[in-house]
Motif scaffolding. Structure first.
Motif, PDB file in Angstrom:
ATOM      1  N   GLU A 177       7.798   0.182   5.746  1.00 46.12           N
ATOM      2  CA  GLU A 177       7.131  -0.217   7.113  1.00 46.12           C
ATOM      3  C   GLU A 177       5.863   0.629   8.084  1.00 46.12           C
ATOM      4  OE1 GLU A 177      11.732  -1.032  10.104  1.00 46.12           O
ATOM      5  OE2 GLU A 177      11.009   0.983   9.165  1.00 46.12           O
ATOM      6  N   ALA A 178       5.798   1.478   6.970  1.00 50.76           N
ATOM      7  CA  ALA A 178       4.942   1.813   7.144  1.00 50.76           C
ATOM      8  C   ALA A 178       3.553   1.688   6.578  1.00 50.76           C
ATOM      9  CB  ALA A 178       5.142   3.688   7.227  1.00 50.76           C
ATOM     10  N   ALA A 179       3.680   0.575   5.752  1.00 58.37           N
ATOM     11  CA  ALA A 179       2.653   0.195   4.427  1.00 58.37           C
ATOM     12  C   ALA A 179       2.186  -1.088   4.736  1.00 58.37           C
ATOM     13  CB  ALA A 179       3.095   0.632   3.190  1.00 58.37           C
ATOM     14  N   ARG A 180       0.483  -1.777   4.494  1.00 55.31           N
ATOM     15  CA  ARG A 180       0.850  -2.972   4.790  1.00 55.31           C
ATOM     16  C   ARG A 180       0.891  -3.766   3.373  1.00 55.31           C
ATOM     17  NH1 ARG A 180      -5.247  -3.568   6.863  1.00 55.31           N
ATOM     18  NH2 ARG A 180      -5.615  -2.327   5.026  1.00 55.31           N
ATOM     19  N   VAL A 181       1.290  -5.141   3.537  1.00 57.71           N
ATOM     20  CA  VAL A 181       1.878  -5.568   2.311  1.00 57.71           C
ATOM     21  C   VAL A 181       0.497  -6.681   2.161  1.00 57.71           C
ATOM     22  CG1 VAL A 181       3.630  -7.650   1.246  1.00 57.71           C
ATOM     23  CG2 VAL A 181       4.088  -5.257   3.075  1.00 57.71           C
TER      24      VAL A 181
ATOM     25  N   GLU B  64       1.110  -1.015   0.095  1.00 54.80           N
ATOM     26  CA  GLU B  64       0.064   0.110   0.651  1.00 54.80           C
ATOM     27  C   GLU B  64       1.208   1.332   0.081  1.00 54.80           C
ATOM     28  OE1 GLU B  64      -2.975  -0.188   3.439  1.00 54.80           O
ATOM     29  OE2 GLU B  64      -3.745  -1.720   2.168  1.00 54.80           O
ATOM     30  N   ASP B  65       1.029   2.330  -1.373  1.00 52.17           N
ATOM     31  CA  ASP B  65       1.228   2.792  -1.304  1.00 52.17           C
ATOM     32  C   ASP B  65       0.615   4.357  -1.736  1.00 52.17           C
ATOM     33  OD1 ASP B  65       3.762   4.530  -1.544  1.00 52.17           O
ATOM     34  OD2 ASP B  65       4.275   3.622  -3.160  1.00 52.17           O
ATOM     35  N   PRO B  66      -0.293   5.318  -0.952  1.00 48.55           N
ATOM     36  CA  PRO B  66      -0.622   6.050  -1.457  1.00 48.55           C
ATOM     37  C   PRO B  66      -0.137   7.538  -1.884  1.00 48.55           C
ATOM     38  CG  PRO B  66      -1.354   5.757   0.895  1.00 48.55           C
ATOM     39  CD  PRO B  66      -0.285   5.121   0.821  1.00 48.55           C
ATOM     40  N   GLN B  67       0.726   7.580  -1.798  1.00 43.44           N
ATOM     41  CA  GLN B  67       1.482   9.052  -1.534  1.00 43.44           C
ATOM     42  C   GLN B  67       2.326   8.416  -3.056  1.00 43.44           C
ATOM     43  OE1 GLN B  67       0.403  11.696  -0.495  1.00 43.44           O
ATOM     44  NE2 GLN B  67      -1.254  10.441   0.680  1.00 43.44           N
ATOM     45  N   GLY B  68       2.414   6.824  -3.281  1.00 39.68           N
ATOM     46  CA  GLY B  68       3.320   6.396  -4.169  1.00 39.68           C
ATOM     47  C   GLY B  68       4.674   6.845  -4.077  1.00 39.68           C
ATOM     48  N   ARG B  69       5.008   7.096  -2.681  1.00 42.06           N
ATOM     49  CA  ARG B  69       6.761   7.582  -1.908  1.00 42.06           C
ATOM     50  C   ARG B  69       7.471   5.873  -2.621  1.00 42.06           C
ATOM     51  NH1 ARG B  69       7.836   7.187   4.382  1.00 42.06           N
ATOM     52  NH2 ARG B  69       9.782   7.389   4.495  1.00 42.06           N
ATOM     53  N   PHE B  70       7.510   5.435  -1.737  1.00 41.05           N
ATOM     54  CA  PHE B  70       7.757   3.160  -2.373  1.00 41.05           C
ATOM     55  C   PHE B  70       8.023   4.137  -4.168  1.00 41.05           C
ATOM     56  CE2 PHE B  70       8.253  -0.307  -2.853  1.00 41.05           C
ATOM     57  CZ  PHE B  70       9.589  -1.106  -1.960  1.00 41.05           C
ATOM     58  N   ALA B  71       7.217   3.912  -4.613  1.00 42.81           N
ATOM     59  CA  ALA B  71       7.452   3.435  -5.721  1.00 42.81           C
ATOM     60  C   ALA B  71       8.050   4.707  -6.632  1.00 42.81           C
ATOM     61  CB  ALA B  71       6.022   3.587  -6.882  1.00 42.81           C
ATOM     62  N   GLU B  72       7.835   5.977  -6.152  1.00 40.95           N
ATOM     63  CA  GLU B  72       9.824   6.797  -6.368  1.00 40.95           C
ATOM     64  C   GLU B  72      10.978   7.298  -5.737  1.00 40.95           C
ATOM     65  OE1 GLU B  72      10.740  10.367  -8.420  1.00 40.95           O
ATOM     66  OE2 GLU B  72       8.930   8.932  -8.666  1.00 40.95           O
ATOM     67  N   THR B  73      10.731   6.156  -5.286  1.00 34.62           N
ATOM     68  CA  THR B  73      12.100   6.027  -4.661  1.00 34.62           C
ATOM     69  C   THR B  73      12.535   4.862  -5.443  1.00 34.62           C
ATOM     70  OG1 THR B  73      11.418   6.866  -1.991  1.00 34.62           O
ATOM     71  CG2 THR B  73      13.488   5.299  -2.578  1.00 34.62           C
ATOM     72  N   VAL B  74      11.837   3.762  -5.767  1.00 31.58           N
ATOM     73  CA  VAL B  74      12.163   2.490  -6.124  1.00 31.58           C
ATOM     74  C   VAL B  74      13.085   3.244  -7.629  1.00 31.58           C
ATOM     75  CG1 VAL B  74      11.685   0.679  -7.846  1.00 31.58           C
ATOM     76  CG2 VAL B  74      11.055   0.741  -5.223  1.00 31.58           C
TER      77      VAL B  74
ATOM     78  N   LEU C 282       8.561  -6.712  -3.693  1.00 31.39           N
ATOM     79  CA  LEU C 282       7.849  -6.189  -3.046  1.00 31.39           C
ATOM     80  C   LEU C 282       7.077  -4.738  -4.576  1.00 31.39           C
ATOM     81  CD1 LEU C 282       8.145  -4.545   0.034  1.00 31.39           C
ATOM     82  CD2 LEU C 282       6.454  -5.618  -0.164  1.00 31.39           C
ATOM     83  N   VAL C 283       6.023  -4.895  -4.561  1.00 25.13           N
ATOM     84  CA  VAL C 283       5.443  -3.936  -5.774  1.00 25.13           C
ATOM     85  C   VAL C 283       3.892  -2.615  -5.444  1.00 25.13           C
ATOM     86  CG1 VAL C 283       4.014  -4.098  -8.309  1.00 25.13           C
ATOM     87  CG2 VAL C 283       5.415  -5.619  -7.669  1.00 25.13           C
TER      88      VAL C 283
END
Length: 259
Positions: free
Chosen positions: A119-123, A71-81, A158-159
């Motif tokens: 760590e801040a998100a559910r998988v 879960e990445d509602p702000q897209g922070r993880f996707a942008e860092t990747v 993780l996607v």
């Protein structure tokens, strides 16, 4: 050096108009019971869990990562990747036309940013429920251990849910030894559903069209290219046929109706 790995998978999706690219981070994730940070989307069959547990006991190796959707509602993880500095890539191509690119990430600041976002998100486990269940059972069987315990972790790809290449296709089931013939099966289906004939290669298109029109639809394919789009008949009480097991929301899912 301690690293995470960026995996980019470019894969053919002809019924969606070509190829898509999905990007994941391969990492170790600490095992945890379902319900807090790690969520299942289905129940793994007992037989599959036992099979994976026996394999893990025999090899003491996780032979492949499971797949998780973050879960990445702000897209922070996707942008860092996407912007992560990476090392030398390894590439491979499959017989089915898929292209895989694996790149190490060993920059400490980037690793910390990815860990913080995860760590801040559910998988949600998208694939690998039986392997995850087996890993939990295997770890429990080891009992209390001092210090770092490798068996506390499982490899996962993780996607981000925001990844534009993340595709979730319809649930599917294969009936390998049907108890009745094709004509009898079609006749029985006709008691519950309106049948719309399609060649089996056009079923994805038919499902998409039904969705655009706001219709609930299920596709079924038989041998020889024979296919149908099934729409529940207005004069049939599906709920009454399904019994009372499970919540209304669960019983209203297409896959529950299919079963």
């Amino acid at each position: 050096r301690p690293s995470l790995y960026r995996l980019t998978q470019r894969y053919p999706m002809p019924h969606l108009g070509g190829h898509l690219a999905r990007t994941a981070i391969i990492a170790l994730m600490k095992l945890a019971p379902y319900g807090a940070q790690v969520m299942p989307h289905e129940e793994a069959p007992t037989r599959a869990r036992e099979d994976r547990l026996r394999l893990l006991e025999a090899t003491r190796v996780h032979l492949e990562p499971i797949l998780g959707v973050l879960e990445d509602p702000q897209g922070r993880f996707a942008e860092t990747v996407r912007t992560a500095p990476v090392g030398t890539a390894v590439e491979a191509r499959t017989d089915a036309g898929g292209e895989h690119r694996l790149e190490p990430i060993d920059d400490e600041e980037t690793i910390e940013a990815l860990i913080g976002a995860a760590e801040a998100a559910r998988v949600w486990i998208a694939d690998g429920h039986a392997r995850y269940d087996a890993a939990l059972a295997f770890r429990e069987g080891l009992g209390e251990r001092e210090g770092a315990v490798p068996e506390d972790y499982i490899p996962i790809a993780l996607v981000s849910r925001q990844d534009p290449g993340l595709t979730i296709l319809p649930s599917h089931r294969i009936v390998s030894r049907p108890p009745i013939g094709t004509e009898a099966a079609i006749a029985k289906l006709g008691e519950v559903f309106e049948l719309e004939s399609h060649h089996s290669s056009r079923l994805y298109h038919g499902l998409g069209q039904a969705r655009v029109e706001g219709r609930r639809a299920i596709a079924v394919a038989f041998e020889g290219g024979r296919g149908y789009i099934l729409t529940p008949r207005a004069d049939v009480d599906l709920a009454a046929r399904m019994g009372t097991e499970g919540s209304d929301r669960l019983r209203n899912q297409d896959v529950a109706i299919l079963h």
